[in-house]
Design an enzyme around this catalytic site. Sequence first.
Site, short mmCIF file in Angstrom:
data_model
loop_
_atom_site.label_atom_id
_atom_site.label_comp_id
_atom_site.label_asym_id
_atom_site.label_seq_id
_atom_site.Cartn_x
_atom_site.Cartn_y
_atom_site.Cartn_z
N ASP A 151 0.82 -1.22 0.00
CA ASP A 151 0.00 0.00 0.00
C ASP A 151 0.86 1.28 0.00
OD1 ASP A 151 -2.17 -1.81 0.42
OD2 ASP A 151 -1.90 -1.66 2.58
N GLU A 158 -11.73 0.16 -3.68
CA GLU A 158 -11.09 0.70 -2.47
C GLU A 158 -9.91 1.55 -2.86
OE1 GLU A 158 -9.94 -2.64 -0.05
OE2 GLU A 158 -8.65 -3.48 -1.58
#
Length: 287
Positions: free
Chosen positions: A7, A182
């Site tokens: 991420d 997302e």
Amino acid sequence: MDQFTADPTARVFNEKLYVFPSHDIVPPKGEGRAEWFNMADYHVFSSEDLTEWTDHGKILDQKDVPWADPKAYSMWAPDAVSKNGKFYFYFPTRLKDAGDGEKGFSIGVAVADKPEGPYKPQPNHIQGVEGIDPNVFIDKDGQAYLYWSRGKIYGAKLKDNMLELDSEIKTFEEIPQKGHIEGPFVFERNAIYYMTYPHVANNTERLEYGTSDNPMGPFTHQGVIMDESVSGTWTNHHSIVNYKDQWYLFYHDNDLSPDFDKNRSIRADSLFFEENGNIKKVIPTKR
Ligand code: FUB
């Protein structure tokens, strides 16, 4: 790097490139969730040439967040921005006594005087926010926006203090809503606002985007930035940054853990635009 990283949010501060990733671990026996994402803390890394990297060490631990479950292992995808001489680190984690699932998550802020920290977590999470994957975009007029996700993307203005919402929460219904979405990441280039995000259209995530003339949309769906990973890794999560006049896509795959896709490692590739501002599809250097 000597640790799993995922991420990645890449940001340029003081002419250096900083990466704020999440930190996948195998939790101590009997703790966390087997076969799932387990993250207890965050490190920050920096580089001036994208080759030599410095790990500045741990900047935040789940046990130091007053509102968080200290044994949740849920320090998922973060972001960091700078405003008024301060550095604001946004992170999701699970609230104390929350059950499983994204409903139990909120987003907190930790504040520092330098990108490397030390970061001081605020006593409470951002009120009104339920979800994960915070992303903050600061427009040219200084207005900051917070985006996050809970199956789809949400967004709101932030107050000048960078710690509270300052508008109604908006959903972006114009973004194709079929399948899980997302990891929003918003940036601006030549007065075009890009809303980029991972989308599970089939079984794993691919990176897609839309464009608008306003950071709160509506966004016109434009297409795919990066196809699904050939390794079968379920998630991808990215950021897009301009460093020394070159655009880069930071993202992750499971190169250092080919048999377990919840222990990920970050990657970066150059990213290019068409004349009309559309993003050229990025083909991973490593396949
Ligand atoms: O790292 C945990 C979660 O997986 C992130 O929050 C999502 O974006 C996905 O990458």
